[in-house]
Design a protein around this motif. Structure first.
Motif, PDB file in Angstrom:
ATOM      1  N   LYS A  15       0.819  -1.210   0.000  1.00 54.71           N
ATOM      2  CA  LYS A  15       0.000   0.000   0.000  1.00 54.71           C
ATOM      3  C   LYS A  15       0.855   1.263   0.000  1.00 54.71           C
ATOM      4  O   LYS A  15       0.428   2.307  -0.497  1.00 54.71           O
ATOM      5  CB  LYS A  15      -0.940   0.003   1.208  1.00 54.71           C
ATOM      6  N   ARG A  16       2.066   1.201   0.518  1.00 56.36           N
ATOM      7  CA  ARG A  16       2.946   2.372   0.560  1.00 56.36           C
ATOM      8  C   ARG A  16       3.664   2.611  -0.770  1.00 56.36           C
ATOM      9  O   ARG A  16       4.169   3.698  -1.004  1.00 56.36           O
ATOM     10  CB  ARG A  16       3.964   2.221   1.685  1.00 56.36           C
ATOM     11  N   LEU A  17       3.736   1.583  -1.578  1.00 54.87           N
ATOM     12  CA  LEU A  17       4.370   1.740  -2.891  1.00 54.87           C
ATOM     13  C   LEU A  17       3.466   2.564  -3.795  1.00 54.87           C
ATOM     14  O   LEU A  17       2.244   2.539  -3.681  1.00 54.87           O
ATOM     15  CB  LEU A  17       4.623   0.380  -3.537  1.00 54.87           C
ATOM     16  N   HIS A  18       4.070   3.251  -4.737  1.00 57.51           N
ATOM     17  CA  HIS A  18       3.282   4.016  -5.702  1.00 57.51           C
ATOM     18  C   HIS A  18       3.057   3.174  -6.953  1.00 57.51           C
ATOM     19  O   HIS A  18       3.732   2.162  -7.172  1.00 57.51           O
ATOM     20  CB  HIS A  18       3.995   5.320  -6.048  1.00 57.51           C
ATOM     21  N   TRP A  23       3.480  -1.672 -10.467  1.00 56.44           N
ATOM     22  CA  TRP A  23       3.428  -2.259 -11.804  1.00 56.44           C
ATOM     23  C   TRP A  23       4.711  -3.007 -12.136  1.00 56.44           C
ATOM     24  O   TRP A  23       4.680  -4.072 -12.746  1.00 56.44           O
ATOM     25  CB  TRP A  23       3.141  -1.193 -12.858  1.00 56.44           C
ATOM     26  N   ARG A  24       5.858  -2.473 -11.741  1.00 54.97           N
ATOM     27  CA  ARG A  24       7.138  -3.139 -12.015  1.00 54.97           C
ATOM     28  C   ARG A  24       7.201  -4.495 -11.299  1.00 54.97           C
ATOM     29  O   ARG A  24       7.624  -5.488 -11.880  1.00 54.97           O
ATOM     30  CB  ARG A  24       8.294  -2.237 -11.562  1.00 54.97           C
ATOM     31  N   ILE A  25       6.756  -4.532 -10.069  1.00 56.19           N
ATOM     32  CA  ILE A  25       6.747  -5.796  -9.316  1.00 56.19           C
ATOM     33  C   ILE A  25       5.810  -6.804  -9.982  1.00 56.19           C
ATOM     34  O   ILE A  25       6.159  -7.969 -10.162  1.00 56.19           O
ATOM     35  CB  ILE A  25       6.365  -5.555  -7.841  1.00 56.19           C
ATOM     36  N   LEU A  26       4.626  -6.348 -10.368  1.00 54.65           N
ATOM     37  CA  LEU A  26       3.679  -7.235 -11.042  1.00 54.65           C
ATOM     38  C   LEU A  26       4.258  -7.742 -12.363  1.00 54.65           C
ATOM     39  O   LEU A  26       4.110  -8.913 -12.713  1.00 54.65           O
ATOM     40  CB  LEU A  26       2.351  -6.520 -11.283  1.00 54.65           C
ATOM     41  N   TRP A  27       4.921  -6.859 -13.107  1.00 57.48           N
ATOM     42  CA  TRP A  27       5.521  -7.232 -14.381  1.00 57.48           C
ATOM     43  C   TRP A  27       6.589  -8.310 -14.180  1.00 57.48           C
ATOM     44  O   TRP A  27       6.674  -9.255 -14.949  1.00 57.48           O
ATOM     45  CB  TRP A  27       6.114  -5.999 -15.057  1.00 57.48           C
TER      46      TRP A  27
END
Length: 157
Positions: A15-18, A23-27
């Motif tokens: 939740k603290r990530l923007h 998106w980069r983590i999901l990618w």
């Protein structure tokens, strides 16, 4: 207990990530794959554009096709592929069907309309011939999925 604690820490961190970081983590976590697009181009007489593909071994004639480039919409990608392969301009591109379940790609079928009255011009490398066919004159050996979208295009024209 430990499982819930870890889940809480992960949720708080997430939740603290923007947006871009999320998106980069999901990618990185999820498989990336290609989006193939194939479709029907109809002229003013409702004839279907078919291309003779040099690299297709099982059926030389087929609808225009290719792959979507990063950041490109499906509609724009199909129009670009048609322009690259034939020099023709396509508009009114609408998604007909999405096929998924492939290992590294998904395929999208579209239907579009020729803009203008130009004749196809091929470069002779990837595509050796381009012609408009009436539906009752389609060449033998078309793939079933391509025949299906050609028939669907007839129902919508």
């Amino acid at each position: 207990m430990i499982k819930e604690l870890v889940a809480g820490v992960v949720a708080t961190t997430w939740k603290r990530l923007h947006g871009p970081a999320q998106w980069r983590i999901l990618w990185l976590k999820h498989a990336t794959f290609m989006i193939g697009v194939t479709g029907v181009v109809l002229d003013d007489h409702d004839r279907v554009l078919l291309l003779k593909h040099r690299f297709w071994k099982d059926c030389p004639w087929g609808t225009p096709s290719g792959y979507i480039e990063r950041g490109e919409t499906i509609e724009a990608g199909f129009a670009r592929e048609v322009a690259e392969e034939t020099g023709l301009t396509v508009g009114q591109v609408a998604i007909h069907k999405i096929n998924s379940g492939f290992r590294l790609r998904m395929e999208v079928s579209v239907i579009g309309r020729l803009i203008g009255a130009a004749e196809p011009q091929v470069d002779g490398v990837e595509v050796t011939e381009a012609r408009f066919f009436r539906r009752d004159e389609l060449p033998d050996g078309l793939r079933a999925s391509q025949r299906e979208v050609i028939l669907a295009a007839g129902a919508t024209s």
